[in-house]
Design an enzyme around this catalytic site. Sequence first.
Site, PDB file in Angstrom:
ATOM      1  N   HIS A  22     -29.734 -31.860-126.558  1.00 36.27           N
ATOM      2  CA  HIS A  22     -29.392 -32.841-127.587  1.00 36.27           C
ATOM      3  C   HIS A  22     -28.332 -33.809-127.059  1.00 36.27           C
ATOM      4  O   HIS A  22     -28.483 -35.039-127.198  1.00 36.27           O
ATOM      5  CB  HIS A  22     -28.885 -32.110-128.836  1.00 36.27           C
ATOM      6  CG  HIS A  22     -28.415 -33.005-129.927  1.00 36.27           C
ATOM      7  ND1 HIS A  22     -29.020 -33.085-131.155  1.00 36.27           N
ATOM      8  CD2 HIS A  22     -27.377 -33.898-129.979  1.00 36.27           C
ATOM      9  CE1 HIS A  22     -28.391 -33.980-131.902  1.00 36.27           C
ATOM     10  NE2 HIS A  22     -27.381 -34.481-131.213  1.00 36.27           N
ATOM     11  N   GLU A  23     -27.288 -33.265-126.409  1.00 40.91           N
ATOM     12  CA  GLU A  23     -26.210 -34.136-125.929  1.00 40.91           C
ATOM     13  C   GLU A  23     -26.679 -35.004-124.767  1.00 40.91           C
ATOM     14  O   GLU A  23     -26.327 -36.185-124.695  1.00 40.91           O
ATOM     15  CB  GLU A  23     -24.985 -33.302-125.527  1.00 40.91           C
ATOM     16  CG  GLU A  23     -24.341 -32.543-126.670  1.00 40.91           C
ATOM     17  CD  GLU A  23     -24.050 -33.398-127.896  1.00 40.91           C
ATOM     18  OE1 GLU A  23     -23.705 -34.585-127.741  1.00 40.91           O
ATOM     19  OE2 GLU A  23     -24.184 -32.882-129.017  1.00 40.91           O
ATOM     20  N   CYS A  68     -26.590 -34.153-136.240  1.00 41.28           N
ATOM     21  CA  CYS A  68     -25.928 -35.012-135.260  1.00 41.28           C
ATOM     22  C   CYS A  68     -24.814 -35.777-135.972  1.00 41.28           C
ATOM     23  O   CYS A  68     -25.026 -36.286-137.080  1.00 41.28           O
ATOM     24  CB  CYS A  68     -26.935 -35.994-134.656  1.00 41.28           C
ATOM     25  SG  CYS A  68     -26.220 -37.116-133.448  1.00 41.28           S
ATOM     26  N   HIS A 116     -28.370 -38.130-125.777  1.00 41.25           N
ATOM     27  CA  HIS A 116     -27.501 -39.265-126.128  1.00 41.25           C
ATOM     28  C   HIS A 116     -27.261 -40.167-124.910  1.00 41.25           C
ATOM     29  O   HIS A 116     -27.039 -41.369-125.059  1.00 41.25           O
ATOM     30  CB  HIS A 116     -26.154 -38.767-126.664  1.00 41.25           C
ATOM     31  CG  HIS A 116     -26.188 -38.344-128.099  1.00 41.25           C
ATOM     32  ND1 HIS A 116     -26.462 -39.218-129.124  1.00 41.25           N
ATOM     33  CD2 HIS A 116     -25.964 -37.143-128.683  1.00 41.25           C
ATOM     34  CE1 HIS A 116     -26.407 -38.563-130.278  1.00 41.25           C
ATOM     35  NE2 HIS A 116     -26.127 -37.304-130.041  1.00 41.25           N
TER      36      HIS A 116
HETATM   37 NI    NI Z   1     -25.881 -35.907-131.577  1.00 41.48          NI
END
Ligand code: NI
Length: 187
Positions: free
Chosen positions: A155-156, A113, A159
């Site tokens: 994963h995004e 990341c 966030h």
């Molecule tokens: Ni990330």
Amino acid sequence: MAIREILKMGDPRLLRKAKPVPAEMFNTQQLFDLVQDLEETMKNANGAGLAAPQIGVDLQLLIFGTGQLNPRYPDAPVVPKTVICNPVITPLNSLSQPCDPEQATLEEGWEGCLSVPGLRAMVPRFQSIHYAGFYPDGRPISEYAQSFHARVVQHECDHLWGVLYPMRVKDFSRFGYTEILFPDLVV
Ligand code: NI
């Protein structure tokens, strides 16, 4: 437009639940400029994806994929370049049907990341997902993704919910420095 500073783990702005992109912001120069900043910042860092909270913008907006091989993930397949606002992920079971998260097939894979520089970990993710949302011009998106593509989307999206990948790690024996785990990787 500009390359923006990427916030690093420990910054409380990475732990916020981002606000939805408001209807009146779709199809505006303000949103297009923000997307361009995300793209330039991700490209500069060779990222596989970047979410608005990572540049301190409290909106459910993210980009991923470059349409070409990524030097940070040289073994990963090409992920199509995508910009998405207000995404919703639905996990799929082995028959590609929407299912409860508990019934979805998980797959482990290495993740890094840009907000956690220099580290990689093995992270379990849904193997197969459906995701929906909107393009910056307001058109709806509805797509299916598997494996690395699905991993990047999850994963995004994390966030946007204030979750960083170390918070998903189950096996901390497979969490370490990129230069040690992958000595041949140049980035
Ligand atoms: Ni990330």
